[in-house]
Design a protein around this motif. Structure first.
Motif, mmCIF file in Angstrom:
data_model
loop_
_atom_site.group_PDB
_atom_site.id
_atom_site.type_symbol
_atom_site.label_atom_id
_atom_site.label_comp_id
_atom_site.label_asym_id
_atom_site.label_seq_id
_atom_site.Cartn_x
_atom_site.Cartn_y
_atom_site.Cartn_z
ATOM 1 N N TRP A 281 0.665 -1.331 0.097
ATOM 2 C CA TRP A 281 0.066 -0.064 0.134
ATOM 3 C C TRP A 281 1.019 1.225 0.070
ATOM 4 O O TRP A 281 0.567 2.347 -0.749
ATOM 5 N N PRO A 282 1.840 1.468 0.770
ATOM 6 C CA PRO A 282 2.742 2.599 0.597
ATOM 7 C C PRO A 282 3.200 2.993 -0.831
ATOM 8 O O PRO A 282 3.119 4.197 -1.315
ATOM 9 N N ALA A 283 3.664 1.931 -1.542
ATOM 10 C CA ALA A 283 4.044 2.143 -3.005
ATOM 11 C C ALA A 283 2.967 2.676 -3.914
ATOM 12 O O ALA A 283 2.763 3.362 -4.545
ATOM 13 N N ILE A 284 1.889 1.946 -3.570
ATOM 14 C CA ILE A 284 0.420 2.267 -4.336
ATOM 15 C C ILE A 284 0.071 3.596 -4.000
ATOM 16 O O ILE A 284 -0.412 4.464 -4.924
ATOM 17 N N GLN A 285 -0.014 4.128 -2.637
ATOM 18 C CA GLN A 285 -0.538 5.364 -2.552
ATOM 19 C C GLN A 285 0.630 6.352 -3.101
ATOM 20 O O GLN A 285 -0.029 7.429 -3.731
ATOM 21 N N SER A 293 5.565 5.982 -12.196
ATOM 22 C CA SER A 293 6.092 4.621 -11.770
ATOM 23 C C SER A 293 7.625 4.683 -11.455
ATOM 24 O O SER A 293 8.243 3.974 -10.602
ATOM 25 N N ILE A 294 8.457 5.538 -12.132
ATOM 26 C CA ILE A 294 9.695 5.461 -12.013
ATOM 27 C C ILE A 294 10.094 6.498 -10.448
ATOM 28 O O ILE A 294 10.820 6.093 -9.823
ATOM 29 N N GLY A 295 9.392 7.362 -10.292
ATOM 30 C CA GLY A 295 9.446 8.249 -9.186
ATOM 31 C C GLY A 295 9.333 7.165 -7.934
ATOM 32 O O GLY A 295 9.763 7.316 -7.063
ATOM 33 N N THR A 296 8.425 6.413 -8.131
ATOM 34 C CA THR A 296 7.852 5.501 -7.087
ATOM 35 C C THR A 296 8.697 4.357 -6.884
ATOM 36 O O THR A 296 8.595 3.572 -6.046
ATOM 37 N N LEU A 297 9.687 4.153 -7.995
ATOM 38 C CA LEU A 297 10.455 2.802 -7.890
ATOM 39 C C LEU A 297 11.054 2.490 -6.715
ATOM 40 O O LEU A 297 10.972 1.378 -6.243
ATOM 41 N N PRO A 298 11.688 3.586 -6.189
ATOM 42 C CA PRO A 298 12.460 3.217 -4.760
ATOM 43 C C PRO A 298 11.451 2.408 -3.811
ATOM 44 O O PRO A 298 11.927 1.448 -3.165
ATOM 45 N N THR A 408 -1.496 5.095 -12.704
ATOM 46 C CA THR A 408 0.152 4.874 -12.112
ATOM 47 C C THR A 408 -0.010 3.869 -10.812
ATOM 48 O O THR A 408 0.744 3.155 -10.615
ATOM 49 N N ALA A 409 -1.130 4.243 -10.137
ATOM 50 C CA ALA A 409 -1.291 3.339 -8.806
ATOM 51 C C ALA A 409 -1.331 1.910 -9.125
ATOM 52 O O ALA A 409 -0.826 1.000 -8.452
ATOM 53 N N VAL A 410 -2.144 1.728 -10.175
ATOM 54 C CA VAL A 410 -2.214 0.335 -10.697
ATOM 55 C C VAL A 410 -1.096 -0.234 -11.209
ATOM 56 O O VAL A 410 -0.814 -1.440 -11.240
#
Length: 458
Positions: A281-285, A293-298, A408-410
């Motif tokens: 959930w933290p990454a999905i949020q 998606s790239i910014g959320t990659l870490p 992006t969440a999906v």
């Protein structure tokens, strides 16, 4: 005894903050409130410039995404090289890679089928009041040639240069960085002992980058506040009316993939769904608010390894690969419904072959969005393959930023899901960690998470 008491005292007196997930939710709520206030304040001057609150929110959100994107190129390169080195500890490395690509295709295929079904049921191109005057060809399009040439690195850093006004802007091409890292990693393995010093340096550099990364990630609640606040202040709700059916169809499709398809796939593979959502959930949020998606990659890589129990040597390979090629939202649901919208709007009947082409582009062509940028490029690739008017893209631009949040969440959810399923099927998933993982675990006891993992065996 006295020493132990003294060292524990400050720890007890420290302010206990809510979990990272709760902090993100608080940022969402407060950002939405501030965005509504900024919306009510209106624009400034005859040129309708943004007011000070809108500009402040935009600066906060934009700065956070910029920091994330700045750390991604070295992180992707170092992580993939390290993961290839670690894959020699795994007896079935080639099978892992093949299974990962297979499940990318399976989930994309089912997702695009869901999108096409919703497009045929809701008929968004007919149930719209948008004017045809808004139709215009996009400034950037996607093609198969772009995708193939995008695989070839133009320089060793994977940088692209372009003109923005009177200045030159530099952007990194993540797909090219992945290609460069794969080649360097394989070359290091083939070099044997001569590459030990390089791989040791790579591992040390990765540890440093990860430490800097987590300083940035801790700012996510503040970044969330700015990102969601700017979205509310800038777009409001009036843009939805002409494209309400289309927007609702997109979000219904995204919800079906995220909350129906993914739990079914988990159950089929012997995993309960609830721990997956608690862990990912933290990454999905963050994907929802950052639209990257790239910014959320870490964060995606962190939760996949730490909360979902995927071995580090595999997660550090599969998640960056997924961030460039695994996009069930941008490359499956969205282009399927949008292509049907354009066809219906212009009164063009699609044949069975056309629907098969939509599925083919979604399964095979999603990596094209990595070398270029955004779901609109994927849509132009789909439209050009079908021979549909590219001017139809202009009809959908008004609501694209709002839709991009859900897409992006999906995307991010799928990028964490596939490595989890593959790890379970290959017998290398830490199921105890998977079942116990939760958002509160994201930052706790970082020293433990930084230990070298035990070799994974099939």
């Amino acid at each position: 005894m006295s020493t132990g008491t003294t060292s524990e005292a400050p720890r007890r007196s420290r302010l206990r903050l809510p979990s990272f997930s709760v902090q993100i939710i608080l940022g969402l709520v407060l950002g939405a409130v501030l965005g509504w206030v900024a919306l009510q304040m209106g624009t400034v001057g005859a040129d309708e410039n943004p007011n000070w609150l809108t500009e402040t929110l935009a600066t906060i959100g934009g700065s956070f995404v910029t920091l994330l994107r700045a750390i991604v190129p070295p992180l992707v390169f170092l992580a993939i090289v390290a993961s290839i080195a670690n894959l020699r500890k795994v007896s079935n490395a080639a099978r892992l890679a093949g299974q990962t690509l297979l499940w990318f295709a399976i989930t994309a295929g089912i997702s695009v089928a869901i999108g096409m079904a919703l497009g045929l049921i809701t008929r968004p191109g007919e149930n719209t009041s948008i004017s045809a005057d808004l139709a215009e060809a996009p400034s950037r399009t996607g093609s198969w040639v772009d995708f193939l040439t995008g695989l070839i690195p133009s320089n060793v850093l994977g940088l692209d240069a372009g003109l923005r006004g009177d200045s030159v802007s530099l952007n990194f091409n993540v797909l090219q960085i992945v290609v460069i890292a794969l080649v360097v990693g394989i070359a290091a393995l083939r070099s044997g002992q001569k590459a030990d010093a390089f791989l040791s340096f790579n591992a040390s550099a990765l540890a440093v980058i990860q430490k800097v990364l987590w300083w940035i990630i801790r700012l996510a609640p503040i970044g969330t506040l700015g990102l969601i606040g700017r979205a509310v202040a800038t777009y409001g709700t009036e843009l939805f009316a002409p494209l309400a059916t289309f927007a609702v169809a997109i979000y219904i499709g995204l919800a079906i993939v995220l909350f129906v398809l993914y739990p079914v796939l988990l159950r089929v593979n012997g995993l309960p769904a609830l721990p997956y959502y608690k862990g990912a959930w933290p990454a999905i949020q963050l994907g929802f608010v950052s639209r990257s998606s790239i910014g959320t990659l870490p964060v995606t890589e962190r939760v996949t390894e730490r909360n979902l129990g995927v071995p580090r040597e595999y997660a550090s390979f599969a998640v960056p690969l997924g961030a460039t090629t695994k996009m069930d939202g941008c490359a499956a649901i969205y282009p399927a419904i949008a292509a049907i919208f354009v066809a219906q709007f212009y009164g063009i009947d699609l044949s069975v072959t056309d629907y098969l082409l939509i599925a083919f582009v979604s399964v095979v062509g999603s990596a094209a969005t990595a070398g270029l940028t955004g779901a609109l490029v994927m849509l132009t690739l789909t439209l050009s393959t079908l021979g549909l008017p590219l001017e139809g893209v202009g009809l959908l631009l008004a609501v694209d930023p709002i839709l991009d949040m859900g897409r992006t969440a999906v995307n991010v959810a799928g990028q964490a899901l596939v490595p989890t399923i593959v790890a379970k099927r290959e017998g290398i998933l830490d199921e105890d960690r998977y079942r116990a993982g939760n958002a509160e675990n994201l930052f706790a006891d970082e020293a433990v998470s930084d230990r070298e993992p035990e070799p994974a065996n099939a």
